[in-house]
Structures are given as C-alpha cells and as structure tokens.
Write an enzyme that holds these catalytic residues in place. Structure first.
Site, mmCIF file in Angstrom:
data_model
loop_
_atom_site.group_PDB
_atom_site.id
_atom_site.type_symbol
_atom_site.label_atom_id
_atom_site.label_comp_id
_atom_site.label_asym_id
_atom_site.label_seq_id
_atom_site.Cartn_x
_atom_site.Cartn_y
_atom_site.Cartn_z
ATOM 1 N N TRP A 110 37.971 52.321 26.953
ATOM 2 C CA TRP A 110 36.628 51.857 27.310
ATOM 3 C C TRP A 110 35.767 52.972 27.875
ATOM 4 O O TRP A 110 34.570 53.046 27.589
ATOM 5 C CB TRP A 110 36.699 50.641 28.242
ATOM 6 N N ASP A 181 32.718 50.663 35.570
ATOM 7 C CA ASP A 181 32.969 49.502 34.714
ATOM 8 C C ASP A 181 34.207 48.808 35.285
ATOM 9 O O ASP A 181 35.322 49.304 35.166
ATOM 10 C CB ASP A 181 33.209 49.996 33.277
ATOM 11 N N LYS A 205 36.928 37.809 31.866
ATOM 12 C CA LYS A 205 38.308 38.043 32.312
ATOM 13 C C LYS A 205 38.539 37.357 33.657
ATOM 14 O O LYS A 205 39.190 36.334 33.716
ATOM 15 C CB LYS A 205 38.585 39.539 32.377
HETATM 16 N N1 PMP Z 1 34.864 47.499 29.429
HETATM 17 C C1 PMP Z 1 36.101 47.023 29.641
HETATM 18 C C2 PMP Z 1 36.928 47.606 30.750
HETATM 19 C C3 PMP Z 1 36.598 45.994 28.832
HETATM 20 O O1 PMP Z 1 37.819 45.521 29.035
HETATM 21 C C4 PMP Z 1 35.792 45.469 27.805
HETATM 22 C C5 PMP Z 1 36.250 44.335 26.920
HETATM 23 N N2 PMP Z 1 37.560 44.116 26.797
HETATM 24 C C6 PMP Z 1 34.526 46.015 27.617
HETATM 25 C C7 PMP Z 1 34.089 47.014 28.448
HETATM 26 C C8 PMP Z 1 33.634 45.507 26.554
HETATM 27 O O2 PMP Z 1 33.188 44.280 26.941
HETATM 28 P P1 PMP Z 1 32.327 43.313 26.000
HETATM 29 O O3 PMP Z 1 33.233 42.914 24.900
HETATM 30 O O4 PMP Z 1 31.960 42.250 26.957
HETATM 31 O O5 PMP Z 1 31.167 44.123 25.542
#
Ligand code: PMP
Length: 367
Positions: A110, A181, A205
C-alpha cells in the site's frame, strides 16, 4: 445459522450486535418511519446520526480540538491520491524552489501504491524501504534518509497484504507533518493523534462498511491544496461543509456510528488493544510451533491485524482452504499478489474465532 468466522481483510467482519441493531432499525429508525438509507443527509435525523458518530470517534481516539474529522469517499486509495493534492501547496522552511519533495517509507504494497501516486506531482524520496527483505521487515529508523525540506512524510503503519505493522511514532525532521494510512489498524491500538498531521483510513476493516473514508487533519494542514485539487476532495472545503459538501455515504456513516458506540461500551480502544495483543499472540504462537506453517515477518513488525502465512507444502493449499471452509473458517486465502494464506483478525473477530482457527491449524498439521 451455523457459527462461522470471517477472516477477510476487508470488507470484513462486523460486530454481531451492530448488525442486529441495524437489522432492527432497518425499516424504521427511532420512530421516524424511515430507513436511514432513505433519509436526506441534510435532515435533522441524519445530521444527529453523523454528529454522534463524529463525537464518538473523537472520544475513542481522543482527537484534539485542533483537528478536523472528515467523512469522505474514495477509500484508502482515494486518500493516497489526494493527499499530495491537498498538501503540496505547503512550503517547508528552507525548501529549494522547484518541485517539492515528499518522503516515503516503503513498507509494502500500500505504501508502494501511494509512492506511485505521489510521483505524478512531486519528487519522491524513498527514505527507507523494506523491499530488499521482500517486506518482511522495516529498516531501523536511524537508517532512514529523511529530507530536510520534505513537504511531509508518508507511512502506511499497517500493511494489510504484507502483514507488517509499525507500532511506534517515527521521529520527523523539524516540523515535517506525518501522514499515515491507518486503513487496516485504526482503532485497534491506542495512538496519540497529536503526533500526526493527517491520519486516514478506509472504513471497511475496523470501522464499518466500504464506501466511507475517515480523514483526520490538523487545522494548519487544511489550507495547502494545489489549485488543481478537485473541490469535492479538498479537505478545507469538506471541513467547511461539515463533510456534507456532496452527498455523504449515509448508511456507512450510520453503521460506523453504531460500531463506535459499541466500542465505547466494550471499554474503548485500550480494551480493543488488550484483546488484539492476546489474539495475535495466540495465533503467531500456533504458526511458529513448528515449520508446518510460516509467517515471514520479523517478530517486532508482525501485524496484530493481518497475519499472512504459508504452508510449508504449498500443494496442500486448496485442501487447507476447503477444510477451513467446512469448519466455518472463511476467507483465509492470501492476497493474490503474495499467495499463501492470510487471517485478518480485526477488532470484531472474537477470540473464539482465533481459537477455532488455531484448533484447525493444529489439526491440519497433525499435531
Ligand atoms: N491502504 C491500506 C492499508 C489498505 O489495506 C487498503 C485496502 N485494503 C487501501 C489502502 C485501499 O483502500 P480502498 O480499497 O478503500 O481504496
């Protein structure tokens, strides 16, 4: 209904009590004669729901008064994409003219995606990277090559796919804002919000349904957007409109509010952290018992929320997953980019679910 335990990384398990309450209130919220889904976001009923949700979140995280809590859309990736647009107007002391620099610590999938996004607008300085270790560890802070004039430092403090969690607040250069994040571990451990410039998290989550994104921004960071930043993604504009600049994800906010109230009742984030430490301890101990399973993350960076693991004999993967499913242990397949298995054990996963998984791990390994 038979008992199942859902280990999905997100959208993920929600507290049963919350789902029951939502079911009870589905057709008629508090005698209004309407479902929350049918309410105007500008009516008194929904405004009371949103205000209570914000107040409860502020209380749970002890958010200081000089921070705004924004209810947005676009998920974690959306915030990754718009953070540079909202902050690159900030001129740090001593910054050279020319393109701004953003510091990143690359801890996994991420943060890798956020680096890609930021490269569209700025110089990116990857101050440290776990890539050489295949994201099984984080280089020690003393080795990070932070810029003196970075506009901000970005970190993903829990890498959902790689199962890497940073449990400390990094030291920054001067007054460089820290942008984090926290999508997959917000509300799972106590944090000191005042140490951060911006915290964001997709809801799906530890908070509620997909579609809602929470962003917590320190007041002085609201006014540095680039002119190209779309109005609907401009933190200042969203804050000024009390997160109602456009139609917010009303039902997701309502469920998030029920989750916040539920967490308060259970004892807040401190109690969640206590439970999460215990759940993670038990699960890692079972995985480490011998070499039948393997979690490759350095112990001090192992995530309490997302536990990826591999079978020594990967030809047994399908059999493992089928057996798990037959026992009501669902969604244990690892992310497609890394394979193997992954157990996500968010706040709403009861210890009984972790115990059921451990029993199955032991049984499958023939222990
Ligand atoms: N950052 C993290 C740490 C994630 O776990 C995720 C999704 N699993 C995201 C960003 C992306 O999130 P979204 O699918 O809500 O855009």
């Amino acid at each position: 209904m038979t008992q199942v335990y859902n280990f999905s990384a997100g959208p993920a398990v929600l507290p049963k009590e919350v789902l029951r309450q939502a079911a009870d209130e589905m057709l008629d919220w508090h005698g209004s004669g309407m479902s929350v889904m049918e309410m105007s976001h500008r009516g008194p009923e929904f405004i009371s729901i949103a205000k209570q949700a914000e107040a409860d979140l502020r209380e749970l995280l002890a958010v200081p008064a000089n921070y705004k809590v924004l209810f947005m859309q676009g998920g974690g990736l959306g915030q990754n994409a718009i953070t540079p647009l909202n902050l690159l107007g900030r001129k740090p002391h001593g910054a050279a003219s020319g393109p701004a620099t953003i510091d990143f610590v690359h801890t996994g999938s991420w943060s890798g995606k956020s680096i890609k996004e930021a490269k569209r607008y700025a110089n990116v300085n990857v101050a440290a990277s776990g890539e050489a270790s295949r994201f099984t560890t984080v280089p020690p802070q003393e080795t990070w090559t932070l810029s003196a004039d970075a506009t901000y430092l970005h970190l993903c403090t829990n890498e959902t796919i790689d199962g890497v969690e940073i449990g400390y607040v990094p030291t920054v250069q001067g007054d460089t804002p820290l942008v984090v994040d926290m999508s997959s571990h917000i509300l799972s451990r106590q944090i000191d919000v005042s140490k951060y410039g911006v915290i964001f998290a997709g809801a799906q989550k530890n908070i509620g349904p997909a579609g809602l994104t929470i962003t917590i921004v320190r007041d002085d960071l609201l006014d540095h957007a680039l002119p190209i930043c779309p109005g609907v993604f401009n933190w200042r504009a969203v804050a000024e409109a009390d997160s109602m600049l456009n139609t917010p994800p009303t039902y997701a906010i309502y469920i998030a509010g029920l989750v916040f109230a539920h967490l308060k009742k259970l004892g807040g984030v401190a109690e969640m952290e206590r439970r999460n430490i215990e759940k993670a301890r038990l699960l890692y101990a079972a995985l480490d018992a011998d070499d039948f399973y393997q979690n490759r993350v350095a112990p001090e960076y192992r995530s309490r929320m997302n536990v990826p693991f591999y079978l020594r004999d990967e030809s047994l993967n399908e059999q493992f997953l089928a057996g798990a499913k037959a026992r009501g242990l669902l969604q244990l397949k690892g992310h497609k980019s890394v394979g193997g298995m992954r157990a996500s054990i968010y706040n709403a996963m009861p210890i009984e679910g972790v115990q059921a998984l451990i029993d199955y791990l032991n049984e499958f390994a023939g222990r």
